[in-house]
Design a protein around this motif. Structure first.
Motif, PDB file in Angstrom:
ATOM      1  N   PRO A 289     -12.678   7.914 -17.226  1.00  0.00           N
ATOM      2  CA  PRO A 289     -12.298   8.806 -16.104  1.00  0.00           C
ATOM      3  C   PRO A 289     -10.863   8.785 -15.487  1.00  0.00           C
ATOM      4  N   GLY A 290     -10.220   9.740 -15.372  1.00  0.00           N
ATOM      5  CA  GLY A 290      -8.741   9.585 -14.875  1.00  0.00           C
ATOM      6  C   GLY A 290      -8.642   9.927 -13.648  1.00  0.00           C
ATOM      7  N   ASN A 291      -9.629  10.264 -12.824  1.00  0.00           N
ATOM      8  CA  ASN A 291      -9.505  10.348 -11.375  1.00  0.00           C
ATOM      9  C   ASN A 291     -10.808  10.227 -10.646  1.00  0.00           C
ATOM     10  N   PRO A 292     -10.583   9.951  -9.447  1.00  0.00           N
ATOM     11  CA  PRO A 292     -11.831  10.081  -8.621  1.00  0.00           C
ATOM     12  C   PRO A 292     -12.995  11.090  -8.777  1.00  0.00           C
ATOM     13  N   GLU A 293     -12.850  12.408  -9.021  1.00  0.00           N
ATOM     14  CA  GLU A 293     -13.479  13.449  -9.282  1.00  0.00           C
ATOM     15  C   GLU A 293     -14.233  12.973 -10.779  1.00  0.00           C
ATOM     16  N   GLU A 294     -13.479  12.520 -11.775  1.00  0.00           N
ATOM     17  CA  GLU A 294     -14.060  12.415 -13.083  1.00  0.00           C
ATOM     18  C   GLU A 294     -14.865  11.212 -12.869  1.00  0.00           C
TER      19      GLU A 294
ATOM     20  N   ALA B 106      -4.161   7.236 -16.944  1.00  0.00           N
ATOM     21  CA  ALA B 106      -2.516   7.561 -17.396  1.00  0.00           C
ATOM     22  C   ALA B 106      -2.461   8.980 -17.680  1.00  0.00           C
ATOM     23  N   GLY B 107      -3.675   9.660 -17.765  1.00  0.00           N
ATOM     24  CA  GLY B 107      -3.376  11.162 -17.853  1.00  0.00           C
ATOM     25  C   GLY B 107      -2.642  11.910 -16.908  1.00  0.00           C
ATOM     26  N   ALA B 108      -2.763  11.565 -15.783  1.00  0.00           N
ATOM     27  CA  ALA B 108      -2.050  12.095 -14.576  1.00  0.00           C
ATOM     28  C   ALA B 108      -0.421  12.096 -14.658  1.00  0.00           C
ATOM     29  N   ALA B 109       0.043  10.726 -14.918  1.00  0.00           N
ATOM     30  CA  ALA B 109       1.405  10.650 -14.951  1.00  0.00           C
ATOM     31  C   ALA B 109       1.909  11.278 -16.419  1.00  0.00           C
TER      32      ALA B 109
ATOM     33  N   TRP C 209       1.039  -1.198   0.134  1.00  0.00           N
ATOM     34  CA  TRP C 209      -0.009  -0.103   0.039  1.00  0.00           C
ATOM     35  C   TRP C 209       0.939   1.324  -0.232  1.00  0.00           C
ATOM     36  N   ALA C 210       0.931   2.065  -0.971  1.00  0.00           N
ATOM     37  CA  ALA C 210       1.869   3.047  -1.101  1.00  0.00           C
ATOM     38  C   ALA C 210       1.155   4.234  -1.235  1.00  0.00           C
ATOM     39  N   ILE C 211       1.465   5.304  -0.309  1.00  0.00           N
ATOM     40  CA  ILE C 211       1.031   6.616  -0.344  1.00  0.00           C
ATOM     41  C   ILE C 211       1.746   7.640  -0.720  1.00  0.00           C
ATOM     42  N   ARG C 212       1.745   8.242  -1.957  1.00  0.00           N
ATOM     43  CA  ARG C 212       2.330   9.261  -2.189  1.00  0.00           C
ATOM     44  C   ARG C 212       1.478  10.704  -1.751  1.00  0.00           C
ATOM     45  N   PHE C 213       2.242  11.471  -0.909  1.00  0.00           N
ATOM     46  CA  PHE C 213       1.384  12.467  -0.560  1.00  0.00           C
ATOM     47  C   PHE C 213       2.170  13.728  -0.662  1.00  0.00           C
ATOM     48  N   GLY C 214       1.474  15.046  -0.533  1.00  0.00           N
ATOM     49  CA  GLY C 214       2.049  16.223  -0.813  1.00  0.00           C
ATOM     50  C   GLY C 214       0.912  17.415  -0.725  1.00  0.00           C
ATOM     51  N   ALA C 215       1.552  18.710  -0.903  1.00  0.00           N
ATOM     52  CA  ALA C 215       0.301  19.842  -0.736  1.00  0.00           C
ATOM     53  C   ALA C 215      -0.420  19.979  -1.950  1.00  0.00           C
ATOM     54  N   GLY C 216       0.086  19.502  -3.168  1.00  0.00           N
ATOM     55  CA  GLY C 216      -0.781  19.987  -4.173  1.00  0.00           C
ATOM     56  C   GLY C 216      -1.307  18.668  -4.699  1.00  0.00           C
ATOM     57  N   GLU C 217      -1.981  18.863  -6.001  1.00  0.00           N
ATOM     58  CA  GLU C 217      -2.674  17.814  -6.390  1.00  0.00           C
ATOM     59  C   GLU C 217      -1.785  16.530  -7.116  1.00  0.00           C
ATOM     60  N   ILE C 218      -2.156  15.244  -6.820  1.00  0.00           N
ATOM     61  CA  ILE C 218      -1.179  14.256  -7.271  1.00  0.00           C
ATOM     62  C   ILE C 218      -2.081  13.205  -8.104  1.00  0.00           C
ATOM     63  N   GLY C 219      -1.713  12.702  -9.079  1.00  0.00           N
ATOM     64  CA  GLY C 219      -2.864  11.789  -9.703  1.00  0.00           C
ATOM     65  C   GLY C 219      -1.804  10.551 -10.212  1.00  0.00           C
ATOM     66  N   ALA C 220      -0.576  10.555  -9.911  1.00  0.00           N
ATOM     67  CA  ALA C 220      -0.042   9.285 -10.324  1.00  0.00           C
ATOM     68  C   ALA C 220       1.032   8.916  -9.171  1.00  0.00           C
ATOM     69  N   PRO C 221       1.508   7.637  -9.050  1.00  0.00           N
ATOM     70  CA  PRO C 221       2.608   7.363  -8.292  1.00  0.00           C
ATOM     71  C   PRO C 221       4.036   7.698  -8.571  1.00  0.00           C
TER      72      PRO C 221
END
Lengths: 566, 283
Positions: A328-333, A472-475, A55-67
């Motif tokens: 869709p490319g992310n949960p919002e989509e 694949a859009g975010a990567a 289970w990998a969590i990439r975290f930061g202050a801005g929007e992140i859509g790819a590992p």
């Protein structure tokens, strides 16, 4: 335009059955509640216990859509996790592992888990150590533990709270420090944590989904579990069918009778549903089908990710009929496109598809909570007056005949999978056949009016343009941002609708770009080929991935470099 | 007042003398006797000559795929339990292609009236063996004769405790109409398996063959005695009992579904406040 985000990645590794998902969920949730953005990547094996899961969590202050591909904090619940991931550690990375494990020369905390907690709570103790290193307050972590265990098992909750407290205290005394990324601004702490499948289910429910049938299949199952969890409260029937064939036919029957309906499955299950897809088309019954892609053919890699079912879904079903494919490319989509799919299905009276994949399905993110109170919902069927005698398949301008619901008026509704007359009865009159084909195909115009344009990030003129679809859009976008930071003119064109396509929305952009690279998660370039078929446009090159892992920004950059393109 | 005439009269694609005519007549009589108006009834069928029966009736119809009538009917019933949903199809459709759905629908005890035209042969594809063909039945596709043990739908439905299981005969339309009438009134899954001669492709199980063997169940048969019902269901050969073989008392599946407690799904508004609360909980 997308900025490069300062991020860190925590990877929790262990065997299935060690409570890794619990740690992952609680740590992700605490990060979200502390205002961070996250992008979770789950890897697991097709087995109930054992195997190596992460289970990998990439975290930061801005929007992140790819590992990311490197690890900054490795939480190893077993020795194998150290051996397998040691090579992925970033400079300055830390390891959290039991003092009984061999750190293999890796810097970090050797934790006396046996002294801090009983073996059953070792995972929650690991949560305490990792959470404290990440600067998360014990109260925040404890609240999550209480929510997870409190209601079901008060005793377990208390024991886990004790283990957490011991671990937090021990970590603070150990004096280790972890360099956090740039901190989030205030105000992000009210975000919700959802994965792609949950967002998809919630979007469909918000659009008035009333009937859902399924046969469980990874990675679609969490759509089913989300709908089932809320079915009673929301007045939805969620039925576990005897097989996928039954699931799709049940959904069509329910939709015919007036309940907006959806099914979700993956490749092999969808193969079984295909006959039902053409039934929906022939009977002109609204139907939404979610295909959560995983690598095939056949059983393939059941728990991994791929984007290789585009052509299958595009052509699924015998005969010719209109359809739409959303990706869709992310949960919002996921939320928005599930809504759109239900509306399109009703408007066009036929099958609409949503393509997601294991990476997106299982990827938790921090999202602004979906505001549903003011959102409209689908109304099934036609409510105005219709001429008598009622003809379900009346030849009308545009092909969308008034759809009455059986039993709701005095009119009789007759639908048939055979070619049929305007009043729904079986016919072998070939002149009628000709007109019915034209009537059904005319409904493609309804879908053409609603095509979502692809989203351009960056300036395409003369640039290296990365074209991607779905997850694949975010990567691709992050790779482009990295290239821009290096002084290379780069942009991204991200498609969330794959069919029908409207070349007017994007062909000029493709032509204006210096080089056009299609980035997709399959071996043969299915979307690149579709665009060429529809527009004649020849891409400069491509980046493709089919090893079962999600496309990452680093993967795209490596592939471009290997081809001498950036 | 509903009459047989309300259900119309249509030209059919069936062979002269086909057993389907007897079943169609019995169905119309049963619907009229039950006082069901055409718009209250939804017929769901699959593919085959029997599956065309709903086209020859004035009612709501969903004529779907081969073998898939039961799941489509299940979806329609769950969407709108106020509809009287009747599945009408053949033995190949219901027990062959749709065998898994048959088992699942019986187990669910979903409120459907299922009338199967059981002629022990595939008529529309011109004479292959069906799941209910007797062993030894010779066809062009089975030139050595059928080897498989025939499927006994009645015995299976009793074994799995469908709520209502009857066997009828197309050559006894009044008796059959009464059986269908009782099936329409029964809650839960109701099966009427109808012995039906195929005059074109089944030269063994003819009207005469059935007439020699078909016997009404004795007056003393207790359809609530499961062991007796199983025994009656299993009887096949020199004597084939017809009548109401088994009556169960399991609640219908749709009564078990919480979403349906507030009435049919169709036409219901989404509860946005509840959904908003669910989303709120994800924070």
């Amino acid at each position: 335009m997308r900025e490069l985000v300062d991020t860190r990645t925590v990877l929790i590794g262990g065997e299935a059955g060690q409570g890794l998902v619990t740690v992952g969920q609680l740590l992700s949730q605490a990060l979200v509640r502390a205002g961070w953005r996250i992008c979770v990547t789950q890897t697991y094996h097709s087995r109930v216990r054992g195997g190596h899961n992460t289970w990998a969590i990439r975290f930061g202050a801005g929007e992140i859509g790819a590992p990311a591909e490197t690890i900054d904090l490795l939480v190893a619940l077993d020795q194998e996790s150290i051996a397998l991931h040691r090579g992925e550690l970033a400079a300055g990375a830390l390891l959290i592992a039991d003092e009984g494990l061999d750190p293999q020369g890796t810097a970090g905390l050797r934790v006396p888990f046996a002294k801090l907690a009983a073996a059953r709570q070792a995972n929650v103790a690991a949560l305490g150590v990792a959470g404290t290193l990440l600067g998360l307050l014990e109260e925040l972590l404890a609240a999550g533990v209480e929510e997870m265990f409190g209601k079901k098992a008060p005793d377990a909750a208390a024991e886990n709270r004790r283990a957490l407290a011991e671990a937090c205290r021990w970590t603070a005394e150990a004096g280790a420090s972890f360099a956090l990324p740039e901190r989030p601004a205030a105000g992000g702490a009210s975000r919700a944590m959802v994965n792609g499948n949950e967002a998809l289910a919630l979007g469909a429910l918000s659009a008035g989904l009333r009937f859902y049938a399924f046969y469980p299949m990874t990675p679609s199952t969490s759509v089913s579990l989300t709908v089932a969890a809320h079915a009673a409260a929301l007045g939805v029937v969620a039925e576990q069918a005897e097989d996928e064939i039954a699931a799709v036919n049940m959904a069509i029957g329910a939709s015919f009778a007036g309940a907006p309906a959806m099914v979700a499955t993956s490749g092999g299950g969808f193969a079984l549903m295909v006959e039902g897809v053409s039934l929906a088309a022939m009977t002109e019954t609204p139907l939404v089908v979610v295909v959560a892609q995983r690598p095939g053919p056949a059983t393939g890699l059941p728990t991994r990710t791929e984007q290789a079912d585009l052509e299958f879904v595009l052509h699924a079903g015998h005969g010719e009929f209109p359809r739409a494919l959303l990706a869709p490319g992310n949960p919002e989509e996921c939320f928005l496109l599930a809504r759109k799919a239900l509306f399109l299905a009703e408007m066009s009276q036929g099958p609409i598809f949503i393509l997601t994949d294991q990476f997106l399905a299982d990827s938790y993110r921090a999202v602004e909570p979906f505001e549903v109170r003011a959102l409209p919902a689908v109304r099934a069927g036609h409510e105005g007056d219709v001429a008598a005698p009622y003809r379900r398949y009346a030849f009308v301008e545009g092909g969308v005949s008034p759809r009455l619901l059986p039993g709701r008026t005095q009119h009789l509704v007759v639908a048939d999978s055979d070619e049929h007359t305007e009043d729904g009865h079986i016919t072998e009159d070939l002149a009628v056949r000709d007109r019915m084909v034209a009537k059904r195909l005319a409904k493609l115009d309804v879908l053409r009016w609603e095509v979502l344009p692809p989203r351009l990030e960056g300036a395409a003129e003369g640039a290296l343009l990365l074209v991607a679809w779905g997850s694949a859009g975010a990567a691709a976008a992050e790779a482009a941002a990295e290239l821009r930071a290096r002084g290379v003119a780069a942009a991204t064109l991200h498609f969330t609708q794959l069919w029908p396509l409207d070349p007017q929305q994007f062909l000029a952009t493709l032509r204006a770009a210096g080089r056009v690279i299609f980035v997709e998660g399959n071996a043969t370039g299915q979307f690149e080929r579709l665009v060429r078929r529809e527009t004649g446009f020849e891409a400069t090159g491509h980046v493709r991935r089919c090893d079962g892992l999600p496309i990452t920004p680093a993967y795209v950059l490596r592939a471009l470099a290997a081809q001498g393109m950036a | 007042m509903v009459t047989i005439a309300d259900y119309g009269k249509y030209e059919t694609a069936w062979c002269p003398g086909c057993g389907n005519f007897g079943i169609l007549g019995a169905m119309k009589a049963a619907l009229a006797a039950a006082g069901l108006a055409p718009h209250q009834v939804l017929f769901v069928s699959g593919i085959g000559q029997a599956a065309k029966a709903p086209h020859y009736l004035n009612a709501n119809v969903f004529n779907g795929l081969h073998g898939r009538a039961l799941p489509a009917a299940t979806g329609a019933k769950l969407a709108n339990p106020a509809l009287k949903v009747i599945v009408e199809s053949g033995d190949g459709c219901t027990y062959g292609e749709g065998g898994n759905h048959f088992l699942a629908a019986v187990r669910r005890n979903i409120g459907l009236t299922v009338v199967v035209h059981d002629n022990q042969v595939y008529g529309l594809t011109k004479g292959q063996a069906s799941p209910t063909s007797d062993a030894g039945f010779v066809t062009k596709a089975q030139p050595e004769g059928v080897h498989a043990e025939p499927f006994n739908p009645v015995e299976t439905a009793v074994a799995l405790k469908a709520n209502f299981v009857a066997r009828g005969f197309a050559g006894m339309p009044e008796h059959l109409a009464a059986l269908i009438g009782q099936a329409l009134a029964a809650p839960g899954f109701a099966l009427v398996d109808v012995l039906q001669p195929c005059v074109s492709f089944n030269k063994i199980n003819t009207y005469a063959w059935y007439r020699q063997r078909v016997r009404e169940l004795p007056a003393g048969h207790d359809p609530t005695d499961w062991t007796a019902a199983l025994a009656a269901a299993a009887r096949w050969g020199d004597e084939i009992p017809v009548g109401v073989i088994w009556r169960g008392s399991r609640p219908a599946y749709e009564e078990h579904v919480p979403a349906l407690a507030a009435g049919p799904l169709v036409g219901r508004e989404m509860d946005r406040e509840r959904l908003a609360a669910i989303i709120e909980h994800l924070r």
